[in-house]
Design an enzyme around this catalytic site. Structure first.
Site, short mmCIF file in Angstrom:
data_model
loop_
_atom_site.label_atom_id
_atom_site.label_comp_id
_atom_site.label_asym_id
_atom_site.label_seq_id
_atom_site.Cartn_x
_atom_site.Cartn_y
_atom_site.Cartn_z
N GLU A 49 0.84 -1.20 0.00
CA GLU A 49 0.00 0.00 0.00
C GLU A 49 0.88 1.25 0.00
OE1 GLU A 49 -3.18 0.82 -0.21
OE2 GLU A 49 -3.69 -1.26 -0.62
N ARG A 54 12.40 6.20 7.92
CA ARG A 54 12.82 7.19 8.92
C ARG A 54 14.18 6.82 9.50
NH1 ARG A 54 14.24 4.18 12.33
NH2 ARG A 54 13.17 3.15 14.02
N LYS A 64 17.69 3.80 23.75
CA LYS A 64 17.81 2.36 23.48
C LYS A 64 19.14 1.83 23.99
CE LYS A 64 16.22 -0.95 20.14
NZ LYS A 64 15.39 -1.12 18.96
N ARG A 67 18.79 1.48 27.63
CA ARG A 67 17.95 0.34 27.95
C ARG A 67 18.74 -0.97 27.90
NH1 ARG A 67 13.50 1.33 24.34
NH2 ARG A 67 13.78 -0.57 23.16
N GLU A 150 16.50 -1.86 9.10
CA GLU A 150 15.41 -2.69 9.61
C GLU A 150 14.18 -2.46 8.74
OE1 GLU A 150 13.45 -3.51 13.88
OE2 GLU A 150 12.67 -1.75 12.87
N HIS A 166 2.24 2.79 20.34
CA HIS A 166 3.54 3.45 20.46
C HIS A 166 3.39 4.83 21.10
CE1 HIS A 166 7.22 5.51 19.08
NE2 HIS A 166 7.76 4.31 19.20
#
Ligand code: 0O2
Length: 205
Positions: A49, A54, A64, A67, A150, A166
């Site tokens: 679609e 980004r 991250k 983390r 990714e 999110h």
């Protein structure tokens, strides 16, 4: 003086790295658009679609790394964060996701290094999506550089759920209250049923 120099080197290497991720993102995005066009040309059908790309925000990269209990530096960012360059492919039907993943697996210039199927095995949060981490080689003035990208592949419905969840994670700083969690889990089940029903209607056509 030495510290200022180190900071300058870090900022310079940060800029260079982000430049490379951007280059990879542009090339992989164009490549996927072309594959979609070819698929449409051959099968008279469009599995994708839309595609969105980004670069992860610096503050998200830092969060991250923290983390994962890693020091904040450019080497750790390159070696441990696979989604600095992210491409999201949104499809209408679940079966399209697997068609697109298969197409990606057949490309000589994309090396698949890992696959996570959160559709067959949804996360505890209810998150559904298909993730592929690939290497793409960017040609630079100093020769080839391998860059991680990714690729997230999901249906429109899965994307709707993930986007709302999110933003709630952001709002509640990753501590979504139980009562909202329960409603999100119920919505994830509804999303699954909706995707199954739409696929079944699609198969009738
Ligand atoms: P952001 O803010 O989107 O950049 P992790 O285990 O998460 O520390 P890894 O191995 O990259 O690291 O995990 P995974 O599961 O492949 O997740 C990569 C990305 O998928 C996440 O990036 C999210 O974009 C998305 N994702 C994974 N799980 C969820 C979820 O439960 N809900 C939503 N909405 N998205 C999810 P970041 O860096 O975590 O976040």
């Amino acid at each position: 003086m030495e510290e200022t120099l180190k900071l300058y080197e870090d900022v310079e290497s940060w800029r260079t790295v982000i430049f490379l991720y951007n280059a990879a993102l542009k090339e992989v995005g164009t490549k996927l658009e072309i594959l979609n066009d070819e698929f449409k040309h051959v099968h008279k059908y469009n599995p994708i679609e839309y595609i969105k790309s980004r670069i992860k925000k610096p503050e998200s990269i830092v969060k991250k790394l923290k983390r994962h209990n890693l020091d904040i530096n450019v080497d750790n960012m390159i070696n441990h964060i696979n989604d600095i360059a992210g491409v999201r492919i949104v499809c209408s039907f679940t079966s399209d996701i697997y068609k697109v993943a298969e197409m990606i697996g057949k490309q000589n210039d994309l090396t698949v290094i890992s696959v996570k199927d959160y559709i067959r095995n949804p996360k505890q949060s209810g998150y559904q999506s298909f993730h592929v981490i690939v290497y793409y080689t960017v040609q630079t003035i100093n020769g080839p550089k391998r860059i991680h990208v990714e690729i997230q592949i999901r249906t429109l419905a899965m994307n709707f759920w993930a986007t709302i969840e999110h933003s709630l994670q952001y709002k509640y700083r990753r501590n979504i209250p139980d009562r909202i969690r329960e409603r999100l889990n119920a919505s994830a089940e509804a999303i699954l049923k909706l995707d199954q029903e739409m696929s079944s209607i699609h198969d009738e056509i």
